[in-house]
Structures are given as C-alpha cells and as structure tokens.
Write a protein that holds these residues in place. Structure first.
Motif, PDB file in Angstrom:
ATOM      1  N   GLN A 116       0.824  -1.210   0.000  1.00 63.73           N
ATOM      2  CA  GLN A 116       0.000   0.000   0.000  1.00 63.73           C
ATOM      3  C   GLN A 116       0.857   1.257   0.000  1.00 63.73           C
ATOM      4  N   LEU A 117       1.955   1.214  -0.747  1.00 67.20           N
ATOM      5  CA  LEU A 117       2.850   2.360  -0.847  1.00 67.20           C
ATOM      6  C   LEU A 117       2.629   3.146  -2.139  1.00 67.20           C
ATOM      7  N   VAL A 118       2.014   2.525  -3.149  1.00 65.70           N
ATOM      8  CA  VAL A 118       1.615   3.243  -4.354  1.00 65.70           C
ATOM      9  C   VAL A 118       0.203   2.837  -4.720  1.00 65.70           C
ATOM     10  N   LYS A 119      -0.443   3.681  -5.493  1.00 65.63           N
ATOM     11  CA  LYS A 119      -1.809   3.434  -5.911  1.00 65.63           C
ATOM     12  C   LYS A 119      -1.908   3.520  -7.419  1.00 65.63           C
ATOM     13  N   GLY A 120      -2.998   3.012  -7.958  1.00 63.60           N
ATOM     14  CA  GLY A 120      -3.218   3.048  -9.391  1.00 63.60           C
ATOM     15  C   GLY A 120      -4.165   4.161  -9.780  1.00 63.60           C
ATOM     16  N   VAL A 121      -4.488   4.211 -11.062  1.00 58.80           N
ATOM     17  CA  VAL A 121      -5.439   5.204 -11.554  1.00 58.80           C
ATOM     18  C   VAL A 121      -6.858   4.643 -11.522  1.00 58.80           C
ATOM     19  N   SER A 122      -6.971   3.357 -11.231  1.00 60.04           N
ATOM     20  CA  SER A 122      -8.254   2.697 -11.007  1.00 60.04           C
ATOM     21  C   SER A 122      -7.941   1.457 -10.177  1.00 60.04           C
ATOM     22  N   PRO A 123      -8.939   0.760  -9.674  1.00 62.54           N
ATOM     23  CA  PRO A 123      -8.643  -0.418  -8.870  1.00 62.54           C
ATOM     24  C   PRO A 123      -7.823  -1.477  -9.593  1.00 62.54           C
ATOM     25  N   SER A 124      -7.920  -1.534 -10.910  1.00 57.83           N
ATOM     26  CA  SER A 124      -7.231  -2.600 -11.642  1.00 57.83           C
ATOM     27  C   SER A 124      -6.190  -2.083 -12.633  1.00 57.83           C
ATOM     28  N   SER A 125      -5.958  -0.787 -12.652  1.00 54.42           N
ATOM     29  CA  SER A 125      -5.034  -0.218 -13.631  1.00 54.42           C
ATOM     30  C   SER A 125      -4.006   0.682 -12.966  1.00 54.42           C
ATOM     31  N   PHE A 126      -2.735   0.467 -13.342  1.00 54.66           N
ATOM     32  CA  PHE A 126      -1.656   1.321 -12.855  1.00 54.66           C
ATOM     33  C   PHE A 126      -1.261   2.373 -13.885  1.00 54.66           C
ATOM     34  N   ASN A 127      -1.590   2.124 -15.143  1.00 55.84           N
ATOM     35  CA  ASN A 127      -1.191   3.009 -16.245  1.00 55.84           C
ATOM     36  C   ASN A 127       0.328   3.196 -16.255  1.00 55.84           C
ATOM     37  N   PRO A 128       1.074   2.098 -16.394  1.00 52.05           N
ATOM     38  CA  PRO A 128       2.532   2.156 -16.239  1.00 52.05           C
ATOM     39  C   PRO A 128       3.240   3.071 -17.219  1.00 52.05           C
ATOM     40  N   GLN A 129       2.717   3.189 -18.439  1.00 49.18           N
ATOM     41  CA  GLN A 129       3.384   4.033 -19.436  1.00 49.18           C
ATOM     42  C   GLN A 129       2.880   5.478 -19.422  1.00 49.18           C
ATOM     43  N   GLY A 130       1.926   5.755 -18.532  1.00 48.23           N
ATOM     44  CA  GLY A 130       1.448   7.125 -18.407  1.00 48.23           C
ATOM     45  C   GLY A 130       2.541   8.027 -17.860  1.00 48.23           C
ATOM     46  N   ILE A 131       2.548   9.285 -18.306  1.00 43.78           N
ATOM     47  CA  ILE A 131       3.548  10.234 -17.830  1.00 43.78           C
ATOM     48  C   ILE A 131       3.183  10.700 -16.422  1.00 43.78           C
ATOM     49  N   LEU A 132       4.147  10.638 -15.539  1.00 47.17           N
ATOM     50  CA  LEU A 132       3.960  11.077 -14.163  1.00 47.17           C
ATOM     51  C   LEU A 132       3.849  12.605 -14.138  1.00 47.17           C
ATOM     52  N   ASN A 133       2.828  13.123 -13.474  1.00 46.97           N
ATOM     53  CA  ASN A 133       2.789  14.571 -13.312  1.00 46.97           C
ATOM     54  C   ASN A 133       3.314  14.937 -11.919  1.00 46.97           C
ATOM     55  N   GLN A 134       3.423  16.242 -11.671  1.00 40.36           N
ATOM     56  CA  GLN A 134       4.016  16.697 -10.417  1.00 40.36           C
ATOM     57  C   GLN A 134       3.251  16.179  -9.201  1.00 40.36           C
ATOM     58  N   ALA A 135       1.932  16.204  -9.279  1.00 40.46           N
ATOM     59  CA  ALA A 135       1.122  15.745  -8.151  1.00 40.46           C
ATOM     60  C   ALA A 135       1.365  14.270  -7.872  1.00 40.46           C
ATOM     61  N   GLN A 136       1.360  13.446  -8.914  1.00 37.73           N
ATOM     62  CA  GLN A 136       1.586  12.019  -8.736  1.00 37.73           C
ATOM     63  C   GLN A 136       2.999  11.739  -8.237  1.00 37.73           C
ATOM     64  N   GLY A 137       3.972  12.482  -8.754  1.00 37.88           N
ATOM     65  CA  GLY A 137       5.352  12.276  -8.341  1.00 37.88           C
ATOM     66  C   GLY A 137       5.567  12.562  -6.869  1.00 37.88           C
ATOM     67  N   VAL A 138       5.014  13.676  -6.395  1.00 39.21           N
ATOM     68  CA  VAL A 138       5.145  14.015  -4.979  1.00 39.21           C
ATOM     69  C   VAL A 138       4.392  12.998  -4.123  1.00 39.21           C
ATOM     70  N   GLN A 139       3.236  12.543  -4.603  1.00 42.47           N
ATOM     71  CA  GLN A 139       2.481  11.525  -3.872  1.00 42.47           C
ATOM     72  C   GLN A 139       3.258  10.210  -3.797  1.00 42.47           C
ATOM     73  N   PHE A 140       3.884   9.795  -4.902  1.00 40.71           N
ATOM     74  CA  PHE A 140       4.710   8.583  -4.900  1.00 40.71           C
ATOM     75  C   PHE A 140       5.754   8.667  -3.790  1.00 40.71           C
ATOM     76  N   ILE A 141       6.477   9.779  -3.742  1.00 36.49           N
ATOM     77  CA  ILE A 141       7.588   9.919  -2.804  1.00 36.49           C
ATOM     78  C   ILE A 141       7.086  10.042  -1.366  1.00 36.49           C
TER      79      ILE A 141
END
Length: 236
Positions: free
Chosen positions: A49-74
C-alpha cells in the motif's frame, strides 16, 4: 484548522474526486503490468500500500507522471509525515499557504505538505498537473531519502553524462549521488535523459529500489553500556 482537521478534509477530498484524477488503493491487482519492466516491484509496492493506481485494476505504467503524482509517490512511498515537526501554536499550514496553485481539498495536498516539511525543495510556483522530468523526480527522491534518514555526504567521482549540458545545475549533486548509490543508471550511450518525462512505471521502480537501498543501511550503533546515553555536561 488543526492537524486532525487537515487530515480529515484531505481524506474526504480523495473520495470526492472524478475518475480522471483519482488514485485508487488496493484491489486484487493491476491488470496492465504484463510485459512491463519492473512489474514485480510495482506489485510489491502496491501490496505494501505504498503506491496506488489510476483505477482499482489499472496502474497506467506508461502514463507520464505529473508533479502531483510524483510528490504523492515519494511522500506515500517513504511514508513522510508531520510527526516530528512542530508548529507555532500547533497550527499546521494548509497546502495553499505553501503552494498557491494547490487547492487545500486536492487529493495530493497532504503529500505536498508532508514533502515540504520533510526537506523536499518544491518550487512555490509548482503546477501539480505539469509533467515531471526524470531529473526532477530523481532530485526530489534523493532529497527525501537523504534528509529523512540523515544520510552522510559521500565523496564520489562524478560520472560523465552524455547529456550533461541539458542538466539543471541545482540537480547535479542529487543525480550523481543517485548514480553512485545505484538508484539510477545511464543508458548504453551514457545519457541520463534529464529532461525526459518520467513514466509511472519508471518512477515506481526508482522508489522501490530506493526503499531497498534504505533497508540495507547499517543501523546506528547502540550506546555503550559503560557510558550513559546522555552524559551530564561538565560542571562550570
């Protein structure tokens, strides 16, 4: 508004987001990781439970990380918090106090607050929807792990970068230390791709590798039994 209220508002805001911006927590697993480099690492982060997806079943791995997602990841991956931070009169600043472009009820607002007070130097003018580059993500990630774990400065021989002329000079030290610690690599041509927009999969793999690096750090030595942990100051 106190710290408890801030957390409550942020928690409620996550539930009220539209599908396009919301990040989802656990589920059975991401169904879009087949053939993705670092699949097992991304799945491990999800299971913790350290990262989340864009939906319950999708991570969107090739999607470009935006600033909000990047800060949330870290902030989420390193579990940054305000537990060790003191505020005057107990008042916790709101996200908009620090970053005017961030709404206090945005799903990523708490991540930006936690990142800021844990030493990540995010520009006040940050656009949370803007794409994040590889050099920016690396810089933020290195600041987070070095400052929260009090890592000592290391003497390194800088690696030559084929695209060093594109590097933001303020990020040079972070990138060289990330290379020295094995958290990032150059490509076959010796390029770092500093200005390339980083994908969600690439960012997650870097986060995983950073967490594994931290697990291998030696623990601080215990105080000697012959010496008090906090010796009395000498008498004047």
């Amino acid at each position: 508004m106190n710290k408890k209220s801030v957390s409550s508002v942020l928690a409620v805001s996550v539930l009220s987001l539209s599908l396009g911006g919301q990040l989802f927590a656990a589920g059975a697993g991401f169904g879009d990781l087949n053939g993705v480099t670092g699949k097992s690492k991304i799945e491990s982060l999800k299971n913790q439970q350290l990262v989340k997806g864009v939906s319950p079943s999708s991570f969107n791995p090739q999607g470009i990380l935006n600033q909000a997602q990047g800060v949330q990841f870290i902030a989420g991956g390193l579990q940054l918090s305000l537990a060790a931070v003191s505020f005057e009169a107990g008042k916790v600043p709101m996200a908009s106090d620090l970053f005017p472009s961030i709404s206090d009820d945005a799903w990523y607002a708490e991540a930006f607050i936690n990142a800021h007070f844990n030493g990540i130097e995010i520009p006040e003018s940050v656009d949370p929807s803007a794409p994040m580059t590889k050099e920016t993500y690396t810089h933020y990630l290195m600041q987070a792990i070095e400052k929260t774990h009090n890592l000592p400065m290391i003497n390194i021989k800088p690696q030559p970068l084929g695209d060093e002329d594109e590097l933001t000079i303020e990020y040079q030290g972070s990138i060289q230390r990330a290379l020295a610690r094995g958290l990032v690599k150059l490509d076959a041509q010796g390029d770092f791709h500093t200005k390339s927009e980083i994908t969600r999969a690439e960012a997650a793999v870097m986060l995983y590798d950073s967490l594994e690096f931290l697990k291998k750090l030696p623990e601080a030595p215990a105080p000697s039994p012959d010496m008090p942990a906090d010796p009395e100051p000498p008498a004047k």
